[in-house]
Design a protein around this motif. Structure first.
Motif, PDB file in Angstrom:
ATOM      1  N   ASP A   1       0.834  -1.204   0.000  1.00 18.49           N
ATOM      2  CA  ASP A   1       0.000   0.000   0.000  1.00 18.49           C
ATOM      3  C   ASP A   1       0.868   1.254   0.000  1.00 18.49           C
ATOM      4  OD1 ASP A   1      -2.244  -1.626   0.059  1.00 18.49           O
ATOM      5  OD2 ASP A   1      -2.521  -1.442   2.226  1.00 18.49           O
ATOM      6  N   ALA A   2       1.922   1.240   0.798  1.00 16.70           N
ATOM      7  CA  ALA A   2       2.842   2.385   0.851  1.00 16.70           C
ATOM      8  C   ALA A   2       3.563   2.559  -0.490  1.00 16.70           C
ATOM      9  CB  ALA A   2       3.846   2.196   1.974  1.00 16.70           C
TER      10      ALA A   2
ATOM     11  N   ALA B   1       1.136   4.091  -3.008  1.00 23.85           N
ATOM     12  CA  ALA B   1       0.953   5.516  -2.697  1.00 23.85           C
ATOM     13  C   ALA B   1       2.180   6.332  -3.095  1.00 23.85           C
ATOM     14  CB  ALA B   1       0.649   5.698  -1.213  1.00 23.85           C
ATOM     15  N   THR B   2       3.361   5.793  -2.869  1.00 21.72           N
ATOM     16  CA  THR B   2       4.599   6.505  -3.213  1.00 21.72           C
ATOM     17  C   THR B   2       4.755   6.621  -4.726  1.00 21.72           C
ATOM     18  OG1 THR B   2       5.638   5.745  -1.164  1.00 21.72           O
ATOM     19  CG2 THR B   2       7.111   6.546  -2.901  1.00 21.72           C
ATOM     20  N   VAL B   3       4.468   5.553  -5.445  1.00 16.59           N
ATOM     21  CA  VAL B   3       4.552   5.598  -6.909  1.00 16.59           C
ATOM     22  C   VAL B   3       3.584   6.648  -7.444  1.00 16.59           C
ATOM     23  CG1 VAL B   3       4.069   4.296  -9.035  1.00 16.59           C
ATOM     24  CG2 VAL B   3       5.423   3.253  -7.207  1.00 16.59           C
TER      25      VAL B   3
ATOM     26  N   GLU C   1       9.283   3.578 -12.404  1.00 18.18           N
ATOM     27  CA  GLU C   1       9.899   2.266 -12.229  1.00 18.18           C
ATOM     28  C   GLU C   1       9.980   1.975 -10.740  1.00 18.18           C
ATOM     29  OE1 GLU C   1      14.321   0.342 -12.949  1.00 18.18           O
ATOM     30  OE2 GLU C   1      13.640   1.914 -14.319  1.00 18.18           O
ATOM     31  N   VAL C   2       9.919   0.694 -10.406  1.00 16.86           N
ATOM     32  CA  VAL C   2      10.052   0.257  -9.017  1.00 16.86           C
ATOM     33  C   VAL C   2      11.176  -0.763  -8.941  1.00 16.86           C
ATOM     34  CG1 VAL C   2       8.945  -1.049  -7.152  1.00 16.86           C
ATOM     35  CG2 VAL C   2       7.634   0.667  -8.417  1.00 16.86           C
ATOM     36  N   VAL C   3      12.035  -0.600  -7.940  1.00 19.07           N
ATOM     37  CA  VAL C   3      13.064  -1.597  -7.639  1.00 19.07           C
ATOM     38  C   VAL C   3      12.831  -2.025  -6.198  1.00 19.07           C
ATOM     39  CG1 VAL C   3      15.530  -2.085  -7.438  1.00 19.07           C
ATOM     40  CG2 VAL C   3      14.712  -0.545  -9.246  1.00 19.07           C
TER      41      VAL C   3
ATOM     42  N   ALA D   1       3.400  -6.108  -6.142  1.00 15.78           N
ATOM     43  CA  ALA D   1       3.604  -4.836  -6.842  1.00 15.78           C
ATOM     44  C   ALA D   1       3.267  -4.981  -8.322  1.00 15.78           C
ATOM     45  CB  ALA D   1       5.041  -4.358  -6.664  1.00 15.78           C
ATOM     46  N   ARG D   2       3.677  -6.079  -8.923  1.00 14.98           N
ATOM     47  CA  ARG D   2       3.388  -6.284 -10.351  1.00 14.98           C
ATOM     48  C   ARG D   2       1.891  -6.388 -10.618  1.00 14.98           C
ATOM     49  NH1 ARG D   2       8.425 -10.350 -10.982  1.00 14.98           N
ATOM     50  NH2 ARG D   2       9.975  -8.757 -11.467  1.00 14.98           N
ATOM     51  N   ARG D   3       1.148  -6.937  -9.655  1.00 18.45           N
ATOM     52  CA  ARG D   3      -0.305  -7.044  -9.816  1.00 18.45           C
ATOM     53  C   ARG D   3      -0.992  -5.682  -9.686  1.00 18.45           C
ATOM     54  NH1 ARG D   3       0.480 -11.846  -6.826  1.00 18.45           N
ATOM     55  NH2 ARG D   3      -0.039 -10.806  -4.877  1.00 18.45           N
ATOM     56  N   HIS D   4      -0.420  -4.772  -8.893  1.00 17.62           N
ATOM     57  CA  HIS D   4      -1.091  -3.510  -8.587  1.00 17.62           C
ATOM     58  C   HIS D   4      -0.585  -2.291  -9.352  1.00 17.62           C
ATOM     59  CE1 HIS D   4      -2.147  -5.936  -5.008  1.00 17.62           C
ATOM     60  NE2 HIS D   4      -3.273  -5.252  -5.098  1.00 17.62           N
TER      61      HIS D   4
END
Length: 167
Positions: free
Chosen positions: A110-111, A114-116, A123-125, A145-148
């Motif tokens: 969830d965090a 919200a941050t993205v 991009e997320v690492v 994360a990939r699902r959301h």
């Protein structure tokens, strides 16, 4: 500006910071890193454990007298998480990168979401220790994360510290 959100389980080591920066060294635009450190909620954890044991009616009222102890424990947890975030950000800055960071008491995914959204992350690492069972059942942070999220998500395993390697 290309925004990358880093969800880290523990402080970024120097080798991990270098590895993350190397992922983006050929980017045509400047990269900004947003380090997110999930922080455990001490009181919620204790209450959830008691409820899960089905003993809330036995121990629940006793929790009220322990609120001060839980508050002190939470301060210590928050302080450690803030230090972890600050040192991780500094490692990225030492490599000449733009970086900021923070902690969250929300569920890590969830965090992260919200941050993205707040940073317009592209991009997320995610850096974690191996979590074989969670990964096998696709319950780990990366699969969630990939699902959301509708941005690329990369999972890296954290380097062991030199002390662990010497053992």
């Amino acid at each position: 500006m290309y925004d990358v959100v880093l969800l880290v389980e523990q402080e970024l080591s120097e080798p991990d910071a270098k590895r993350v920066v190397e992922l983006h060294e050929d980017m045509p635009e400047q990269v900004r890193y947003h380090v997110l450190v999930p922080c455990h909620n001490a009181e919620a954890g204790v209450e959830a454990s008691i409820s899960a044991l089905g003993t809330a009616d036995l121990y629940g009222p006793g929790l009220a007298t322990q609120r001060q102890d839980l508050a002190e424990a939470q301060k210590a947890i928050d302080s450690e998480a803030k230090g972890c975030s600050g040192r991780s950000v500094q490692r990225l800055r030492d490599l000449g990168k733009v970086a900021e960071g923070g902690i969250s008491h929300e569920r890590p995914i969830d965090a992260l979401i919200a941050t993205v959204e707040a940073t317009h992350g592209q991009e997320v690492v995610i850096l974690t220790r191996p979590h074989v069972v969670a990964e096998f059942f696709h319950l780990d942070w990366t699969n969630s994360a990939r699902r959301h999220l509708k941005v690329p998500v990369l999972h890296l395993l954290e380097h062991s510290s030199q002390k662990e390697n010497a053992s």
